[in-house]
Design an enzyme around this catalytic site. Structure first.
Site, PDB file in Angstrom:
ATOM      1  N   CYS A   1      23.248  -3.179  -8.920  1.00 35.29           N
ATOM      2  CA  CYS A   1      23.093  -2.470  -7.647  1.00 35.29           C
ATOM      3  C   CYS A   1      24.064  -1.297  -7.560  1.00 35.29           C
ATOM      4  O   CYS A   1      23.714  -0.240  -7.034  1.00 35.29           O
ATOM      5  CB  CYS A   1      23.302  -3.424  -6.476  1.00 35.29           C
ATOM      6  SG  CYS A   1      21.938  -4.588  -6.297  1.00 35.29           S
TER       7      CYS A   1
ATOM      8  N   ASN B   1      17.455 -10.132  -0.260  1.00 30.50           N
ATOM      9  CA  ASN B   1      17.196 -10.554  -1.634  1.00 30.50           C
ATOM     10  C   ASN B   1      15.948 -11.425  -1.728  1.00 30.50           C
ATOM     11  O   ASN B   1      15.623 -12.187  -0.821  1.00 30.50           O
ATOM     12  CB  ASN B   1      18.422 -11.267  -2.241  1.00 30.50           C
ATOM     13  CG  ASN B   1      18.932 -12.441  -1.438  1.00 30.50           C
ATOM     14  OD1 ASN B   1      18.836 -12.462  -0.229  1.00 30.50           O
ATOM     15  ND2 ASN B   1      19.487 -13.424  -2.125  1.00 30.50           N
TER      16      ASN B   1
ATOM     17  N   GLU C   1      20.387  -5.170  -1.799  1.00 27.77           N
ATOM     18  CA  GLU C   1      20.717  -3.739  -1.829  1.00 27.77           C
ATOM     19  C   GLU C   1      19.591  -2.939  -2.471  1.00 27.77           C
ATOM     20  O   GLU C   1      19.210  -1.869  -1.997  1.00 27.77           O
ATOM     21  CB  GLU C   1      21.998  -3.495  -2.631  1.00 27.77           C
ATOM     22  CG  GLU C   1      23.250  -4.110  -2.042  1.00 27.77           C
ATOM     23  CD  GLU C   1      23.497  -5.545  -2.505  1.00 27.77           C
ATOM     24  OE1 GLU C   1      22.519  -6.296  -2.729  1.00 27.77           O
ATOM     25  OE2 GLU C   1      24.673  -5.906  -2.638  1.00 27.77           O
TER      26      GLU C   1
ATOM     27  N   CYS D   1      18.161  -8.101  -5.763  1.00 28.58           N
ATOM     28  CA  CYS D   1      19.206  -8.126  -4.738  1.00 28.58           C
ATOM     29  C   CYS D   1      18.761  -7.370  -3.476  1.00 28.58           C
ATOM     30  O   CYS D   1      17.936  -6.448  -3.541  1.00 28.58           O
ATOM     31  CB  CYS D   1      20.474  -7.452  -5.247  1.00 28.58           C
ATOM     32  SG  CYS D   1      21.294  -8.326  -6.579  1.00 28.58           S
TER      33      CYS D   1
ATOM     34  N   GLU E   1      14.030 -13.959  -4.604  1.00 31.74           N
ATOM     35  CA  GLU E   1      14.241 -14.650  -5.877  1.00 31.74           C
ATOM     36  C   GLU E   1      12.928 -15.121  -6.487  1.00 31.74           C
ATOM     37  O   GLU E   1      11.936 -15.341  -5.794  1.00 31.74           O
ATOM     38  CB  GLU E   1      15.183 -15.841  -5.663  1.00 31.74           C
ATOM     39  CG  GLU E   1      16.569 -15.378  -5.225  1.00 31.74           C
ATOM     40  CD  GLU E   1      17.555 -16.516  -5.050  1.00 31.74           C
ATOM     41  OE1 GLU E   1      17.143 -17.695  -5.024  1.00 31.74           O
ATOM     42  OE2 GLU E   1      18.757 -16.196  -4.941  1.00 31.74           O
TER      43      GLU E   1
HETATM   44  N1  THU Z   1      22.622 -10.960  -4.448  1.00 34.84           N
HETATM   45  C1  THU Z   1      22.346  -9.896  -3.641  1.00 34.84           C
HETATM   46  O1  THU Z   1      21.285  -9.816  -3.011  1.00 34.84           O
HETATM   47  N2  THU Z   1      23.272  -8.913  -3.555  1.00 34.84           N
HETATM   48  C2  THU Z   1      24.500  -8.956  -4.141  1.00 34.84           C
HETATM   49  O2  THU Z   1      25.270  -8.022  -3.967  1.00 34.84           O
HETATM   50  C3  THU Z   1      24.880 -10.083  -4.975  1.00 34.84           C
HETATM   51  C4  THU Z   1      23.830 -11.098  -5.214  1.00 34.84           C
HETATM   52  C5  THU Z   1      21.625 -12.030  -4.520  1.00 34.84           C
HETATM   53  C6  THU Z   1      20.933 -12.176  -5.840  1.00 34.84           C
HETATM   54  C7  THU Z   1      20.525 -13.635  -5.784  1.00 34.84           C
HETATM   55  O3  THU Z   1      19.308 -13.722  -5.044  1.00 34.84           O
HETATM   56  C8  THU Z   1      21.607 -14.297  -4.965  1.00 34.84           C
HETATM   57  O4  THU Z   1      22.269 -13.264  -4.276  1.00 34.84           O
HETATM   58  C9  THU Z   1      22.612 -15.081  -5.791  1.00 34.84           C
HETATM   59  O5  THU Z   1      23.112 -14.321  -6.834  1.00 34.84           O
END
Ligand code: THU
Length: 129
Positions: free
Chosen positions: A87, A42, A55, A53, A44
């Protein structure tokens, strides 16, 4: 289920997570039909909604490297969270019904196996257009 290398790739991908705001590091790894592993983490943004995310990062990497058929997807996070709704939509469109392994990074020896048909039943896909 074993997929030991795939699970390790998802755990390793967490180290590349760029999550300075949530500090929730997620790694994802796709096993292609040809046996290659493509991973992502992920990323941000200070404008939170722009974050992506793990995925989707892994999926976009794989697709744009020319991989379109997948055997399995491993996702590693603290607690072994299931993929978010956004996702799930992309997973159902691009991975058919590949096995999904949810890995708790604090207890990686017990992955949970699931499928997108269970996580997102009655989905909207290109077939509906
Ligand atoms: N996040 C993911 O990368 N995958 C998920 O399945 C759930 C959430 C990330 C998004 C964000 O950067 C952090 O987790 C908190 O939500």
């Amino acid at each position: 289920m074993p997929h030991t290398d795939l699970i390790q790739a998802a755990l390793d991908a967490r180290e590349q997570s760029v999550a300075p705001y949530s500090k929730f590091n997620v790694g994802a790894a796709l096993l292609t039909a040809g046996g290659e592993i493509i991973s992502g983490a992920n990323v941000e943004s200070a404008s939170y909604g722009l974050s992506c995310c793990a995925e989707r990062v892994a999926l976009f990497k794989a697709l744009t490297d020319g991989h379109h058929i997948f055997q399995a997807l491993a996702i590693a996070s603290p607690g072994g969270a299931a993929p978010c709704g956004a996702c799930r939509q992309l997973i159902v469109e691009y991975t058919e019904d590949a096995e999904i392994l949810l890995i708790d990074s604090n207890a990686p020896e017990n992955p949970k196996s699931t499928r997108i048909s269970k996580l997102l039943p009655d989905s909207f896909t290109g077939e509906d257009l």
